[in-house]
Design an enzyme around this catalytic site. Structure first.
Site, PDB file in Angstrom:
ATOM      1  N   SER A 233       0.800  -1.409  -0.080  1.00 52.99           N
ATOM      2  CA  SER A 233      -0.074  -0.026  -0.060  1.00 52.99           C
ATOM      3  C   SER A 233       0.981   1.239   0.110  1.00 52.99           C
ATOM      4  CB  SER A 233      -0.919  -0.026   1.180  1.00 52.99           C
ATOM      5  OG  SER A 233      -0.444  -0.457   2.372  1.00 52.99           O
ATOM      6  N   HIS A 263      -2.072  -8.782   1.402  1.00 54.64           N
ATOM      7  CA  HIS A 263      -1.687  -7.737   2.248  1.00 54.64           C
ATOM      8  C   HIS A 263      -3.032  -7.432   3.436  1.00 54.64           C
ATOM      9  CE1 HIS A 263       0.090  -4.110   3.203  1.00 54.64           C
ATOM     10  NE2 HIS A 263      -0.298  -3.223   2.324  1.00 54.64           N
ATOM     11  N   HIS A 309       5.846 -13.463   6.900  1.00 55.13           N
ATOM     12  CA  HIS A 309       5.921 -11.803   6.400  1.00 55.13           C
ATOM     13  C   HIS A 309       7.212 -11.643   5.446  1.00 55.13           C
ATOM     14  CE1 HIS A 309       6.273  -7.635   7.027  1.00 55.13           C
ATOM     15  NE2 HIS A 309       5.168  -7.921   7.196  1.00 55.13           N
ATOM     16  N   ARG A 318       2.955  -6.313  16.666  1.00 50.80           N
ATOM     17  CA  ARG A 318       1.506  -5.865  16.536  1.00 50.80           C
ATOM     18  C   ARG A 318       0.837  -6.879  17.058  1.00 50.80           C
ATOM     19  NH1 ARG A 318       1.945  -3.768  10.368  1.00 50.80           N
ATOM     20  NH2 ARG A 318       2.827  -5.671  10.322  1.00 50.80           N
ATOM     21  N   ASP A 373      -2.284  -9.459  11.275  1.00 48.47           N
ATOM     22  CA  ASP A 373      -3.627  -9.854  10.958  1.00 48.47           C
ATOM     23  C   ASP A 373      -4.115 -11.113  11.887  1.00 48.47           C
ATOM     24  OD1 ASP A 373      -3.903  -7.774   9.017  1.00 48.47           O
ATOM     25  OD2 ASP A 373      -2.839  -8.899   7.550  1.00 48.47           O
TER      26      ASP A 373
HETATM   27  N1  NMX Z   1       1.097 -20.380   4.340  1.00 45.94           N
HETATM   28  C1  NMX Z   1       1.365 -20.960   3.377  1.00 45.94           C
HETATM   29  N2  NMX Z   1       2.576 -20.495   2.663  1.00 45.94           N
HETATM   30  C2  NMX Z   1       3.128 -19.617   2.947  1.00 45.94           C
HETATM   31  C3  NMX Z   1       2.868 -18.559   3.963  1.00 45.94           C
HETATM   32  C4  NMX Z   1       1.572 -19.153   4.924  1.00 45.94           C
HETATM   33  N3  NMX Z   1       1.259 -18.356   5.697  1.00 45.94           N
HETATM   34  N4  NMX Z   1       3.746 -17.650   3.864  1.00 45.94           N
HETATM   35  C5  NMX Z   1       4.439 -17.890   2.960  1.00 45.94           C
HETATM   36  N5  NMX Z   1       4.078 -19.043   2.397  1.00 45.94           N
HETATM   37  C6  NMX Z   1       4.847 -19.628   1.175  1.00 45.94           C
HETATM   38  C7  NMX Z   1       4.525 -18.522  -0.181  1.00 45.94           C
HETATM   39  O1  NMX Z   1       3.175 -18.579  -0.466  1.00 45.94           O
HETATM   40  C8  NMX Z   1       5.573 -19.000  -1.039  1.00 45.94           C
HETATM   41  O2  NMX Z   1       5.117 -20.038  -1.539  1.00 45.94           O
HETATM   42  P1  NMX Z   1       5.329 -20.395  -3.294  1.00 45.94           P
HETATM   43  O3  NMX Z   1       7.057 -20.188  -3.465  1.00 45.94           O
HETATM   44  O4  NMX Z   1       4.739 -21.509  -3.299  1.00 45.94           O
HETATM   45  O5  NMX Z   1       4.808 -19.160  -4.048  1.00 45.94           O
HETATM   46  C9  NMX Z   1       6.816 -19.361  -0.280  1.00 45.94           C
HETATM   47  O6  NMX Z   1       6.186 -19.647   1.132  1.00 45.94           O
HETATM   48  C10 NMX Z   1       7.886 -18.612  -0.028  1.00 45.94           C
HETATM   49  O7  NMX Z   1       7.381 -17.095   0.635  1.00 45.94           O
HETATM   50  P2  NMX Z   1       7.717 -16.438   1.756  1.00 45.94           P
HETATM   51  O8  NMX Z   1       9.307 -16.005   1.447  1.00 45.94           O
HETATM   52  O9  NMX Z   1       8.009 -17.081   2.904  1.00 45.94           O
HETATM   53  O10 NMX Z   1       6.846 -15.103   1.783  1.00 45.94           O
HETATM   54  P3  NMX Z   1       6.730 -13.928   0.767  1.00 45.94           P
HETATM   55  O11 NMX Z   1       7.710 -12.740   1.442  1.00 45.94           O
HETATM   56  O12 NMX Z   1       6.818 -14.164  -0.495  1.00 45.94           O
HETATM   57  O13 NMX Z   1       5.306 -13.573   1.269  1.00 45.94           O
HETATM   58  C11 NMX Z   1       3.389 -13.018   2.633  1.00 45.94           C
HETATM   59  C12 NMX Z   1       4.900 -12.817   2.522  1.00 45.94           C
HETATM   60  C13 NMX Z   1       2.930 -12.447   3.936  1.00 45.94           C
HETATM   61  C14 NMX Z   1       2.560 -12.518   1.464  1.00 45.94           C
HETATM   62  C15 NMX Z   1       3.314 -14.800   2.828  1.00 45.94           C
HETATM   63  O14 NMX Z   1       3.836 -14.801   4.124  1.00 45.94           O
HETATM   64  C16 NMX Z   1       1.853 -15.002   2.954  1.00 45.94           C
HETATM   65  O15 NMX Z   1       1.115 -15.115   1.964  1.00 45.94           O
HETATM   66  N6  NMX Z   1       1.084 -15.111   4.171  1.00 45.94           N
HETATM   67  C17 NMX Z   1      -0.117 -15.496   4.278  1.00 45.94           C
HETATM   68  C18 NMX Z   1      -1.297 -13.923   4.014  1.00 45.94           C
HETATM   69  C19 NMX Z   1      -1.034 -13.080   5.159  1.00 45.94           C
HETATM   70  O16 NMX Z   1      -0.883 -13.303   6.366  1.00 45.94           O
HETATM   71  N7  NMX Z   1      -0.878 -11.777   4.682  1.00 45.94           N
HETATM   72  C20 NMX Z   1      -0.756 -10.576   5.629  1.00 45.94           C
HETATM   73  C21 NMX Z   1       0.693  -9.945   5.575  1.00 45.94           C
HETATM   74  C22 NMX Z   1       0.601  -8.699   6.566  1.00 45.94           C
HETATM   75  N8  NMX Z   1      -0.299  -7.646   6.156  1.00 45.94           N
HETATM   76  O17 NMX Z   1      -1.128  -7.307   6.802  1.00 45.94           O
HETATM   77  O18 NMX Z   1      -0.126  -7.133   5.035  1.00 45.94           O
HETATM   78  C1  MLT Z   2       2.024  -4.182   6.663  1.00 41.74           C
HETATM   79  O1  MLT Z   2       1.746  -3.909   7.642  1.00 41.74           O
HETATM   80  O2  MLT Z   2       2.212  -3.242   5.475  1.00 41.74           O
HETATM   81  C2  MLT Z   2       2.132  -5.575   6.448  1.00 41.74           C
HETATM   82  O3  MLT Z   2       2.804  -6.057   7.529  1.00 41.74           O
HETATM   83  C3  MLT Z   2       2.907  -5.760   5.186  1.00 41.74           C
HETATM   84  C4  MLT Z   2       4.340  -5.418   5.034  1.00 41.74           C
HETATM   85  O4  MLT Z   2       5.074  -4.807   5.801  1.00 41.74           O
HETATM   86  O5  MLT Z   2       4.969  -5.807   3.880  1.00 41.74           O
END
Ligand code: NMX
Ligand code: MLT
Length: 433
Positions: A233, A263, A309, A318, A373
């Site tokens: 964002s 996100h 994350h 948080r 979250d």
């Molecule tokens: N559950 C399942 N798989 C996961 C998760 C999870 N919670 N977190 C990471 N992975 C997977 C990810 O999908 C990726 O798989 P692929 O290579 O098959 O695409 C692999 O692990 C490597 O990803 P990472 O390096 O661990 O994480 P990345 O930095 O790419 O993504 C998030 C970060 C936050 C997008 C990821 O951890 C996620 O999708 N979490 C669940 C959604 C979530 O909670 N989002 C909120 C973030 C905070 N916010 O408010 O914005």
């Molecule tokens: C945020 O608060 O924006 C989330 O934790 C995602 C991020 O920092 O990438």
């Protein structure tokens, strides 16, 4: 103490001087290398932009202007906004002036409600919020000044005007969307005698005889306010703003990014996931049942929302702060208890699943710990804010503070248009020798 506008004006010349001096003397110093994996991998970890409002340390979490978040959790959100912009906490007088300023701008033009009323009834509350901000673009002082001709040094002045207008109006719009979308009755007015966070809590119309819901709302607005510059964002808002699109365009764009499930939408997904486990197992599930459900989720190709994350490598402070609030005010609530139990189970599940992925030749999961979250929804649910697809709107009301503070600073220091260089896969192949 000076008003926010006066204090910021005092600080701008020194900010510009410092940045010019750094660039003159050290402009060619290298601060990051980029690998092919990073270029394909969402630019993770590349240091390629500046954000002065806050930093996120992988092992510590959010630090706002040098203060770890949990050390300043009791400030009012508008104090955090002042802090993000100036690096200083406001004194009583400056805070009162800011609150008065926000109250004087906390009205929403009728055409905004007309547009919202005209949207299909099944519109997502985030689509409604972002539309409302975009439709108010005609109010932009930045655009009006730009159209008349304005010097670059002045850009931050109308940007701050727009920022304060958006910040003042967004809780009114967000509360209106809540009451409109879920048939909660007529709108509730902004009360100039109340602070910004308590006003939002009140305008939602959630019964709050003890004032604890307002307390939660202030905490919620603090915790989501900023997360340095690279999150989707803030980064989107920055990129759009760098084209000198005005703050209404830039903020609406940033919030469109927040609406994604990876996100900000993860907060709605989290509670849905938690409630699904409770429904499947007939009440607060045991740790063994949660483990089974988490593996089922992962093996069906879905993410466990609220965990993992892009930057953090520890439990998000948080989450810790929200968890402490839950333990204090709703320790016996089965939904809160389930969230707490998920925290005992999911990091271990993700670690095991990550090992399975690696054994199968896939990449590891980088972080097994809860993010912001994972727990916030259970607290809202406890107070009767049970409409989960509204949760990202709450995140948005808070996140505009960080996006806007970053935008104003970037206009003050004259950040140029964002334009990183992309390369083609053909070009990459030529490097692979
Ligand atoms: N559950 C399942 N798989 C996961 C998760 C999870 N919670 N977190 C990471 N992975 C997977 C990810 O999908 C990726 O798989 P692929 O290579 O098959 O695409 C692999 O692990 C490597 O990803 P990472 O390096 O661990 O994480 P990345 O930095 O790419 O993504 C998030 C970060 C936050 C997008 C990821 O951890 C996620 O999708 N979490 C669940 C959604 C979530 O909670 N989002 C909120 C973030 C905070 N916010 O408010 O914005
Ligand atoms: C945020 O608060 O924006 C989330 O934790 C995602 C991020 O920092 O990438």
């Amino acid at each position: 103490m000076a008003t926010l506008q006066e204090r910021f004006a005092e600080l701008v010349p020194q900010m510009r001087k410092d940045i010019a001096a750094i660039q003159k003397e050290f402009g060619d110093k290298k601060i990051s290398d980029v690998t092919i994996k990073q270029a394909y991998g969402g630019m993770r970890g590349i240091k390629g932009m500046i954000c002065d409002t806050s930093v996120v340390e992988p092992d510590k979490g959010l630090i706002i202007r040098g203060y770890p978040l949990l050390d300043i959790q009791d400030l009012w959100p508008e104090e955090i906004f002042y802090l993000m912009l100036t690096g200083e906490k406001p004194d009583k007088e400056a805070l009162a002036a800011l609150q008065l300023d926000l109250a004087s701008r906390a009205y929403v033009p009728d055409y905004v409600w007309d547009v919202l009323e005209a949207m299909p009834v099944d519109s997502h509350p985030m689509a409604m919020l972002n539309t409302a901000i975009l439709v108010m673009e005609r109010e932009s002082v930045f655009r009006a000044w730009y159209d008349k001709g304005m010097k670059k040094e002045e850009y931050w002045v109308p940007t701050l005007e727009d920022a304060l207008a958006i910040m003042a109006k967004i809780p009114v719009i967000a509360a209106g969307i809540y009451r409109m979308s879920y048939d909660k009755g007529s709108m509730i007015d902004y009360l100039p005698t109340l602070d910004w966070g308590a006003n939002y809590a009140r305008m939602l119309g959630i019964p709050d005889p003890t004032g604890t819901f307002a307390k939660l709302m202030r905490l919620y607005l603090n915790f989501h306010s900023d997360h340095e510059g690279g999150n989707v964002s803030a980064n989107t808002c920055h990129t759009v703003g760098s084209a000198l699109s005005d703050p209404y365009y830039a903020v609406s764009a940033g919030l469109n990014g927040l609406a994604g499930p990876l996100h900000g939408l993860a907060n709605q997904e989290c509670l849905i996931w938690v409630l699904e486990t409770m429904e499947k197992f007939g009440g607060a599930p045991s740790e063994a049942e949660l483990r089974e459900f988490a593996f089922y989720t992962l093996r069906s190709g879905q993410v466990v929302p609220g965990y993992g994350h892009a930057v953090l490598r520890v439990t998000d402070p948080r989450f810790t702060g929200f968890n402490a609030f839950g333990r204090k005010y709703m320790a016996d609530d089965p939904v809160f208890q389930t969230v707490d139990r998920v925290f005992n189970v999911v990091p271990k599940v993700l670690e095991e699943y990550s090992a399975e992925r690696v054994a199968a030749g896939k990449g590891a999961i980088s972080n097994f710990w809860p993010n912001v979250d994972a727990g916030s929804g259970a607290l809202l649910y406890h107070y009767g804010l049970t409409e989960m697809n509204y949760y990202t709107v709450l995140f948005s009301v808070s996140r505009v503070m960080g996006m806007l503070a970053q935008l104003v600073i970037n206009r003050a220091i004259g950040t140029p248009i964002t334009r990183p260089k992309s390369v083609s896969t053909e070009w990459i192949k030529k490097q692979c020798v």
